[in-house]
Design an enzyme around this catalytic site. Structure first.
Site, PDB file in Angstrom:
ATOM      1  N   ARG A  85      30.145  39.914  28.198  1.00 18.78           N
ATOM      2  CA  ARG A  85      30.893  40.361  29.379  1.00 18.78           C
ATOM      3  C   ARG A  85      32.246  39.653  29.457  1.00 18.78           C
ATOM      4  O   ARG A  85      32.327  38.434  29.233  1.00 18.78           O
ATOM      5  CB  ARG A  85      30.089  40.114  30.652  1.00 18.78           C
ATOM      6  CG  ARG A  85      28.820  40.904  30.667  1.00 18.78           C
ATOM      7  CD  ARG A  85      28.175  41.060  32.023  1.00 18.78           C
ATOM      8  NE  ARG A  85      26.849  41.642  31.819  1.00 18.78           N
ATOM      9  CZ  ARG A  85      26.615  42.940  31.586  1.00 18.78           C
ATOM     10  NH1 ARG A  85      27.629  43.791  31.563  1.00 18.78           N
ATOM     11  NH2 ARG A  85      25.393  43.378  31.377  1.00 18.78           N
ATOM     12  N   ASP A  86      33.263  40.455  29.813  1.00 19.43           N
ATOM     13  CA  ASP A  86      34.588  39.884  30.027  1.00 19.43           C
ATOM     14  C   ASP A  86      34.531  38.950  31.237  1.00 19.43           C
ATOM     15  O   ASP A  86      33.919  39.262  32.259  1.00 19.43           O
ATOM     16  CB  ASP A  86      35.619  40.998  30.255  1.00 19.43           C
ATOM     17  CG  ASP A  86      37.045  40.491  30.117  1.00 19.43           C
ATOM     18  OD1 ASP A  86      37.733  40.913  29.171  1.00 19.43           O
ATOM     19  OD2 ASP A  86      37.487  39.671  30.958  1.00 19.43           O
ATOM     20  N   ILE A  87      35.190  37.811  31.120  1.00 20.32           N
ATOM     21  CA  ILE A  87      35.151  36.801  32.177  1.00 20.32           C
ATOM     22  C   ILE A  87      35.919  37.267  33.418  1.00 20.32           C
ATOM     23  O   ILE A  87      35.698  36.745  34.518  1.00 20.32           O
ATOM     24  CB  ILE A  87      35.707  35.461  31.635  1.00 20.32           C
ATOM     25  CG1 ILE A  87      35.162  34.287  32.404  1.00 20.32           C
ATOM     26  CG2 ILE A  87      37.228  35.463  31.587  1.00 20.32           C
ATOM     27  CD1 ILE A  87      35.373  32.952  31.702  1.00 20.32           C
ATOM     28  N   ASN A 141      43.648  46.190  22.524  1.00 27.33           N
ATOM     29  CA  ASN A 141      45.046  45.763  22.610  1.00 27.33           C
ATOM     30  C   ASN A 141      45.411  45.050  21.316  1.00 27.33           C
ATOM     31  O   ASN A 141      44.683  44.165  20.862  1.00 27.33           O
ATOM     32  CB  ASN A 141      45.230  44.823  23.805  1.00 27.33           C
ATOM     33  CG  ASN A 141      44.917  45.510  25.120  1.00 27.33           C
ATOM     34  OD1 ASN A 141      45.250  46.667  25.320  1.00 27.33           O
ATOM     35  ND2 ASN A 141      44.254  44.797  26.024  1.00 27.33           N
ATOM     36  N   GLU A 173      46.047  39.182  23.958  1.00 25.97           N
ATOM     37  CA  GLU A 173      46.068  37.759  24.338  1.00 25.97           C
ATOM     38  C   GLU A 173      45.252  36.898  23.387  1.00 25.97           C
ATOM     39  O   GLU A 173      45.635  35.762  23.113  1.00 25.97           O
ATOM     40  CB  GLU A 173      45.553  37.596  25.768  1.00 25.97           C
ATOM     41  CG  GLU A 173      46.510  38.193  26.800  1.00 25.97           C
ATOM     42  CD  GLU A 173      45.932  38.200  28.204  1.00 25.97           C
ATOM     43  OE1 GLU A 173      44.824  37.656  28.405  1.00 25.97           O
ATOM     44  OE2 GLU A 173      46.591  38.766  29.089  1.00 25.97           O
ATOM     45  N   VAL A 174      44.119  37.412  22.952  1.00 25.21           N
ATOM     46  CA  VAL A 174      43.238  36.607  22.091  1.00 25.21           C
ATOM     47  C   VAL A 174      43.330  37.152  20.661  1.00 25.21           C
ATOM     48  O   VAL A 174      43.031  38.330  20.425  1.00 25.21           O
ATOM     49  CB  VAL A 174      41.784  36.654  22.596  1.00 25.21           C
ATOM     50  CG1 VAL A 174      40.884  35.826  21.687  1.00 25.21           C
ATOM     51  CG2 VAL A 174      41.696  36.156  24.041  1.00 25.21           C
ATOM     52  N   HIS A 213      39.049  42.548  19.339  1.00 29.28           N
ATOM     53  CA  HIS A 213      38.059  42.871  20.368  1.00 29.28           C
ATOM     54  C   HIS A 213      38.338  44.253  20.913  1.00 29.28           C
ATOM     55  O   HIS A 213      39.487  44.657  21.043  1.00 29.28           O
ATOM     56  CB  HIS A 213      38.052  41.839  21.498  1.00 29.28           C
ATOM     57  CG  HIS A 213      39.402  41.500  22.056  1.00 29.28           C
ATOM     58  ND1 HIS A 213      40.313  40.722  21.376  1.00 29.28           N
ATOM     59  CD2 HIS A 213      40.011  41.850  23.213  1.00 29.28           C
ATOM     60  CE1 HIS A 213      41.408  40.592  22.094  1.00 29.28           C
ATOM     61  NE2 HIS A 213      41.265  41.273  23.226  1.00 29.28           N
ATOM     62  N   HIS A 255      37.615  46.365  24.293  1.00 32.40           N
ATOM     63  CA  HIS A 255      37.163  46.349  25.687  1.00 32.40           C
ATOM     64  C   HIS A 255      36.394  47.643  25.941  1.00 32.40           C
ATOM     65  O   HIS A 255      36.928  48.736  25.706  1.00 32.40           O
ATOM     66  CB  HIS A 255      38.352  46.347  26.651  1.00 32.40           C
ATOM     67  CG  HIS A 255      39.244  45.154  26.575  1.00 32.40           C
ATOM     68  ND1 HIS A 255      39.267  44.175  27.549  1.00 32.40           N
ATOM     69  CD2 HIS A 255      40.188  44.794  25.663  1.00 32.40           C
ATOM     70  CE1 HIS A 255      40.182  43.270  27.232  1.00 32.40           C
ATOM     71  NE2 HIS A 255      40.758  43.619  26.101  1.00 32.40           N
TER      72      HIS A 255
HETATM   73  P1  AMP Z   1      43.343  40.980  25.491  1.00 37.27           P
HETATM   74  O1  AMP Z   1      44.435  40.868  26.510  1.00 37.27           O
HETATM   75  O2  AMP Z   1      43.097  42.402  25.075  1.00 37.27           O
HETATM   76  O3  AMP Z   1      43.538  40.041  24.339  1.00 37.27           O
HETATM   77  O4  AMP Z   1      42.006  40.592  26.249  1.00 37.27           O
HETATM   78  C1  AMP Z   1      41.449  39.316  26.249  1.00 37.27           C
HETATM   79  C2  AMP Z   1      40.291  39.370  27.233  1.00 37.27           C
HETATM   80  O5  AMP Z   1      39.482  38.244  27.024  1.00 37.27           O
HETATM   81  C3  AMP Z   1      40.716  39.343  28.712  1.00 37.27           C
HETATM   82  O6  AMP Z   1      40.230  40.534  29.362  1.00 37.27           O
HETATM   83  C4  AMP Z   1      40.041  38.078  29.262  1.00 37.27           C
HETATM   84  O7  AMP Z   1      39.558  38.245  30.578  1.00 37.27           O
HETATM   85  C5  AMP Z   1      38.916  37.873  28.253  1.00 37.27           C
HETATM   86  N1  AMP Z   1      38.443  36.492  28.112  1.00 37.27           N
HETATM   87  C6  AMP Z   1      39.191  35.387  27.904  1.00 37.27           C
HETATM   88  N2  AMP Z   1      38.396  34.313  27.786  1.00 37.27           N
HETATM   89  C7  AMP Z   1      37.119  34.761  27.891  1.00 37.27           C
HETATM   90  C8  AMP Z   1      35.838  34.133  27.851  1.00 37.27           C
HETATM   91  N3  AMP Z   1      35.694  32.811  27.656  1.00 37.27           N
HETATM   92  N4  AMP Z   1      34.734  34.905  28.011  1.00 37.27           N
HETATM   93  C9  AMP Z   1      34.851  36.233  28.208  1.00 37.27           C
HETATM   94  N5  AMP Z   1      36.028  36.877  28.254  1.00 37.27           N
HETATM   95  C10 AMP Z   1      37.149  36.156  28.110  1.00 37.27           C
END
Ligand code: AMP
Length: 123
Positions: free
Chosen positions: A34-36, A93, A101-102, A106, A108
């Protein structure tokens, strides 16, 4: 493009068990949790277990087994979450323009309510 994978990114830490996650589904090739910061009643992230930065990286270098396992995981998550029939959105993304961001691939999976149109047109 050649990709350098940063193994200190937060999803790499989740895969190594260094950071907790709320797992929804797992198979040999993928983990879904689950997304945080959920954007809808269902908001699950599906990630490959291999070190891939993005969809571009993954689709160039992943094995057939990894590709299949990852896609199957997306379908399984939607069925487990009960959103397959009513519909959902799957978003990956990517890079600067995609506002990723990460730096670990991934997807969503977002659903559980009507989501509106996909993109706002620029003003
Ligand atoms: P993106 O902007 O597509 O890279 O999305 C990164 C997603 O990772 C965001 O929706 C964050 O809320 C989610 N996220 C970041 N850290 C965590 C975590 N520790 N556990 C679950 N989701 C996370």
């Amino acid at each position: 493009m050649a990709y350098a994978y940063d193994d200190q990114n937060i999803f790499a830490k989740i895969l190594r068990g260094e950071i907790p996650n709320d797992t929804v589904y797992e198979n040999g090739q993928a983990l879904a949790f689950r997304d945080i910061s959920p954007a809808a009643p269902t908001h699950v992230l599906v990630i490959p277990k291999g070190p891939y930065v993005s969809m571009d990286h993954f689709t160039q270098e992943a094995s057939e087994e990894e590709l299949v396992g990852f896609m199957r995981a997306i379908g399984e998550v939607c069925r487990l979450e009960g959103i397959s029939d009513e519909g959902f959105r799957a978003i990956s993304n990517t890079g600067h323009n995609g506002v990723q961001e990460v730096p670990h691939l991934h997807v969503h999976i977002i659903g559980g309510r009507p989501l509106g149109r996909m993109l706002m047109k620029p003003a």
